[in-house]
Design an enzyme around this catalytic site. Structure first.
Site, PDB file in Angstrom:
ATOM      1  N   HIS A 177      36.239  -1.140 -17.747  1.00 19.82           N
ATOM      2  CA  HIS A 177      35.050  -0.691 -17.015  1.00 19.82           C
ATOM      3  C   HIS A 177      35.281  -1.004 -15.531  1.00 19.82           C
ATOM      4  CE1 HIS A 177      32.173  -0.719 -20.717  1.00 19.82           C
ATOM      5  NE2 HIS A 177      32.693   0.478 -20.509  1.00 19.82           N
ATOM      6  N   ASP A 211      33.783  -2.053 -12.914  1.00 23.63           N
ATOM      7  CA  ASP A 211      33.412  -3.261 -12.168  1.00 23.63           C
ATOM      8  C   ASP A 211      34.357  -4.424 -12.476  1.00 23.63           C
ATOM      9  OD1 ASP A 211      32.249  -3.100 -14.724  1.00 23.63           O
ATOM     10  OD2 ASP A 211      30.660  -4.533 -14.220  1.00 23.63           O
ATOM     11  N   HIS A 218      28.129 -12.350 -14.019  1.00 25.66           N
ATOM     12  CA  HIS A 218      27.995 -10.933 -14.379  1.00 25.66           C
ATOM     13  C   HIS A 218      26.526 -10.522 -14.404  1.00 25.66           C
ATOM     14  CE1 HIS A 218      28.636  -7.093 -16.567  1.00 25.66           C
ATOM     15  NE2 HIS A 218      29.760  -7.119 -15.902  1.00 25.66           N
TER      16      HIS A 218
END
Lengths: 307, 307
Positions: free
Chosen positions: A65, A67, A273
């Site tokens: 992903h 990020d 996160h």
């Protein structure tokens, strides 16, 4: 030798802003600098944290992903522009090599250094790296796509440390005797006196370990893999009040991260996160503290020591 | 209607730092927001510049060196995360689609919006976009890999503007007459008096144009394509004292950019794509001013108006 430390480069999820940097962190352990994940802007964060690019020899990417890796191609290009020649190892799921290769293909770049890709595919705990000082394991996590956490452990070294101050008081002890002392044996002088080993040595240094678990749903099988680690970074994208959203997106709450930390009896928990919808990081910390006391909400450009 | 403007998001070359942002800029013209190049960190710069993501419908990528497009995948992902549904057009050399596709393949992302890729391959000036208000042309540049500049021109509208204050003084003029007045015709009253058109109308508004030329060697054929533009952004990676380095890397000096501006008789020159080895941007400006007076060294997050 410096104490092992973790420097947070980014600890937010999904969309980068001026304040919210996506996941990236540097673990410095036994003289190595391990880069863990590499969201967009990581190279700028590395500079701000004064991390020397040339010390990074191993990069660990948890999953594909954006990020967690959109900053990697920029960093690899910068290595090239700076004339790097030392090769680098990248531990990542299948796909990353294809992504990096296609960039360099279209810019007609022939890298001056080598990249050694270690493709991760295990669904069990697996040792993915070892050298004389450190072992690294992939930890299977539960997310929307194939994702690993990573466990970094110093290598066991059961040899005791010499207590030179005491040793020098006993002229009978010669350098050739040191090895036996390190192995825990007592010493017998020429006139038959036994000096117990614990008077001449210190306990071996404790083995330190760090576990990185992001991104993941609340997933109990993690616990057995991270038991007793000195530092655990466990994602907490949401607060408990958004637990349904966590379930639907394959993430955890601060409350759940604390539960995992407690059950695994880790020494310290770092949260991260975070979803951008929660601007106050102290809320994460407060929620987790109800379950697990030694917890901090990680912050960018802050360094945490393992001890 | 707002005056056309160019907002610089990044104007440095190669390696991003906290202060040096790689190439990206937003041209706002006739209600459109055109993103030109998209180096790493562009989405954060767009936020700082308060540009609405949803207004960007067209992205122009000059070439596939990282400092001109490594921020694109992050921006496209963010569009997706924000729920964008409006499709977007991307004008870029061959290769970009493959690069973007491979990212979304490995993250198993099915975009909620469409991307229309317009693959650029012409080696001559070519019109690559037009609508009722604007035309965009690719300008062949000379660099180490296939690279285009872009010329943005308002569409010609030769119709004169009505001077309502004067028109309302003459009761004979009806709405049906307006069209002829806009076309420049004189008006004849019922008693035969001729009123010259210039008394009843204003000159049509001037057509404004912007040319972006980065990255490129000193390349004289550019001149004919950018003649008389209102604003020219021409790269000046180096100063004159590093001219050999400019030649070897396919770039220009401030001195050369000014020469191009002068020969093309542009109204204003903006410099950019500075090498990080020159921290004082005023040096670029000073060098160029010796040849072309109306020049500025562009700076990040500054807006320049076309007029």
């Amino acid at each position: 030798m410096k104490k092992p430390s973790l420097t947070i480069l980014g600890c937010h999820s999904s969309i980068p802003t001026n304040k919210f940097h996506p996941t990236a962190q540097i673990l410095e352990m036994k003289g190595f600098s391990f880069l863990i994940d590499c969201g967009e802007g990581t190279q700028v964060q590395l500079k701000k944290a004064k991390i020397k690019f040339n010390k990074i020899m191993h990069i660990f990417i948890s999953h594909l992903h954006g990020d967690h890796f959109f900053g990697l191609i920029g960093l690899l290009s910068t290595f090239h522009l700076l004339g790097r020649e030392k090769s680098i190892s990248i531990y990542a799921p299948k796909g990353l090599k294809e992504i990096i290769d296609v960039h360099f293909k279209w810019s007609y770049t022939k890298l001056k250094y080598g990249i050694d890709y270690i493709e991760l595919s295990s669904k069990k705990l697996e040792r993915i790296m070892k050298n004389e000082k450190i072992e690294v394991f992939s930890i299977p996590l539960k997310h929307r796509i194939y994702t690993n956490g990573f466990l970094f452990r110093e290598k066991p070294n059961n040899k005791r440390k010499l207590n030179m101050e005491e040793i020098q008081k006993i002229p009978d002890i010669k350098i050739v005797d040191y090895q036996n002392l390190k192995l825990g044996k007592d010493f017998k002088t020429h006139d038959g006196i036994i000096i117990p080993n614990w008077k001449l040595t210190f306990d071996p240094p404790k083995i330190l370990s760090y576990a990185f678990c992001s991104d993941t749903s609340f997933y109990l099988p993690i616990i057995e893999h991270i038991k007793y680690v000195d530092l655990l970074y466990h994602e907490s994208t949401f607060l408990k009040k958004e637990e349904n959203r966590a379930i639907n997106t394959g993430h955890s709450t601060a409350n759940q991260a604390a539960y995992i930390a407690k059950k695994a009896k880790v020494k310290k928990l770092l949260l991260g996160h975070y979803s951008n919808r929660f601007p106050n990081l102290k809320e994460f910390e407060k929620e987790a503290k109800k379950i697990f006391l030694n917890v901090e909400a990680s912050e960018p450009l802050k360094t945490y020591y393992l001890e």
